[in-house]
Design a protein around this motif. Structure first.
Motif, short mmCIF file in Angstrom:
data_model
loop_
_atom_site.label_atom_id
_atom_site.label_comp_id
_atom_site.label_asym_id
_atom_site.label_seq_id
_atom_site.Cartn_x
_atom_site.Cartn_y
_atom_site.Cartn_z
N GLN A 42 13.83 -27.58 5.79
CA GLN A 42 14.20 -26.65 5.01
C GLN A 42 13.71 -26.96 3.52
N ALA A 43 13.77 -28.14 3.25
CA ALA A 43 13.32 -28.38 1.98
C ALA A 43 11.83 -28.07 1.59
N GLU A 44 11.01 -28.49 2.79
CA GLU A 44 9.55 -28.48 2.51
C GLU A 44 9.49 -26.72 2.46
N ILE A 45 9.98 -26.06 3.47
CA ILE A 45 9.88 -24.69 3.25
C ILE A 45 10.19 -23.76 1.97
N ALA A 46 11.24 -24.38 1.29
CA ALA A 46 11.77 -23.74 0.16
C ALA A 46 10.72 -24.34 -1.14
N ARG A 47 9.86 -25.48 -0.83
CA ARG A 47 8.89 -25.87 -1.72
C ARG A 47 7.81 -25.20 -1.74
N LEU A 49 7.27 -21.90 -0.26
CA LEU A 49 7.50 -20.54 -0.62
C LEU A 49 7.79 -20.16 -2.05
N GLN A 50 7.50 -19.12 -2.48
CA GLN A 50 7.76 -18.58 -3.89
C GLN A 50 9.31 -18.54 -4.11
N PRO A 51 9.72 -18.65 -5.11
CA PRO A 51 11.38 -18.24 -5.56
C PRO A 51 11.40 -17.12 -5.05
N GLY A 52 12.85 -16.92 -4.39
CA GLY A 52 13.29 -15.50 -3.94
C GLY A 52 12.73 -15.40 -2.22
N GLU A 53 11.49 -16.02 -2.05
CA GLU A 53 11.24 -15.91 -0.74
C GLU A 53 11.84 -16.64 0.40
N THR A 54 11.98 -15.92 1.52
CA THR A 54 12.78 -16.61 2.72
C THR A 54 11.94 -16.55 4.11
N LEU A 55 12.43 -17.25 4.97
CA LEU A 55 11.54 -17.10 6.26
C LEU A 55 11.65 -15.72 6.78
N GLU A 56 12.75 -15.09 6.40
CA GLU A 56 12.94 -13.74 7.03
C GLU A 56 12.04 -12.48 6.11
N SER A 57 12.02 -13.01 4.49
CA SER A 57 11.35 -11.82 3.84
C SER A 57 10.05 -12.05 4.11
N ILE A 58 9.44 -13.22 4.73
CA ILE A 58 7.79 -13.34 4.66
C ILE A 58 7.58 -13.00 6.22
N ALA A 59 8.50 -12.79 6.99
CA ALA A 59 7.97 -12.84 8.56
C ALA A 59 7.21 -11.62 9.01
N SER A 60 6.97 -10.54 8.28
CA SER A 60 6.05 -9.56 8.57
C SER A 60 4.98 -9.54 7.57
N TRP A 61 4.71 -10.44 6.73
CA TRP A 61 3.61 -10.48 5.74
C TRP A 61 2.30 -10.21 6.66
N ALA A 62 2.21 -10.87 7.43
CA ALA A 62 0.83 -10.86 8.26
C ALA A 62 0.47 -9.51 8.81
N ASP A 63 1.66 -8.89 8.83
CA ASP A 63 1.08 -7.28 9.28
C ASP A 63 0.84 -6.66 8.12
N GLU A 64 1.49 -6.88 7.08
CA GLU A 64 1.12 -6.13 5.65
C GLU A 64 -0.31 -6.41 5.16
#
Ligand SMILES: [Zn+2]
Length: 261
Positions: A42-47, A49-64
């Motif tokens: 969890q700590a590594e992921i928070a480090r 990602l950008q502030p405000g990003e979460t696993l949910e918010s980046i989950a469709s990035w590869a489609d975009e």
């Protein structure tokens, strides 16, 4: 200007979501994975990602980014023929890459602390997306129809194709079942973790291939377009829910393996 906007809005609504689980599927899988991360991961992921990003918010990035990043277009799937027995996956993986290879590559890049943070952050976004895609049955199984993209379907009086049906409407229908969220988001116990989290991306792809054969292709009527109704949804719903569950728990394992040690 307003009518142009309206035309654009309508055409966006009509765009087939043929890029893997739709937004809802990706979001559910990322949320489930997040519940099963250890504190270090969890700590590594928070480090990363950008502030405000979460696993949910980046989950469709590869489609975009798919339209701008042409090299990624074959990374979302592998076409394993439904009639084929389990065996080597490599013959079905094009030189440009496929979901089985990319999941392993992105996991290795994410785990490699000598890589620049930006490269590892991108690997994280790809890994979250492609581990989910690997579990969409029609991203692994194929009957010479590009994973159902070329198989016309009429669902609730709307023309679509089999692949798109599995990306979005079937996920929405499964998610509308009573108790769906409680079941999907329950914390996995020791035995379920051992049962579902073991294995490799290749084995998971062959398993998704089996689901496509049994739950997506086998129940289809012979006529084309295939007119599908509630019977089809009833057969598919448990398979959809199981694939979402597997994907979330396995994504958690890959993230804990890469970042949580
Ligand atoms: Zn995708």
């Amino acid at each position: 200007m307003r009518s142009l906007f309206r035309v654009l809005a309508v055409s966006l609504l009509l765009l087939p979501a043929a890029f893997g689980w739709g937004r809802e599927g990706h979001r559910l899988i990322a949320s489930l994975a997040a519940l099963h991360l250890n504190a270090r991961a969890q700590a590594e992921i928070a480090r990363l990602l950008q502030p405000g990003e979460t696993l949910e918010s980046i989950a469709s990035w590869a489609d975009e980014i798919r339209p701008q990043r042409k090299e990624t277009s074959t990374w979302h799937y592998i076409n394993l023929p439904v009639a084929s027995p389990h065996g080597p996956w490599q013959p079905f993986c094009p030189a440009s890459g496929c979901v089985v290879r990319i999941v392993s590559e992105m996991q290795a890049r994410l785990a490699d602390r000598t890589q620049p943070a930006a490269a590892r952050a991108e690997a994280l976004k790809f890994l979250v997306h492609f581990t989910a895609d690997l579990h969409q049955p029609l991203h692994a199984g194929d009957r010479g129809d590009r994973g159902g993209n070329d198989l016309p379907v009429v669902f609730r009086n709307r023309p679509t194709n089999l692949h798109s049906l599995w990306d979005t409407p079937l996920v929405e229908r499964a998610a509308a079942q009573p108790g769906f969220r409680q079941r999907l988001f329950r914390k996995a116990g020791f035995f379920e973790r051992r049962r579902l989290q073991q294995g490799t991306p290749a084995g998971w792809a062959w398993q998704a291939h089996d689901v496509s054969r049994d739950a997506a292709y086998a129940p289809l009527p012979a006529a084309r377009p295939a007119v599908l109704g509630d019977d089809y949804v009833r057969t598919a719903a448990p398979a959809v829910e199981l694939q979402l569950r597997r994907a979330g728990l396995r994504l958690a394992r890959l993230l804990n393996d890469s970042l949580g040690r």
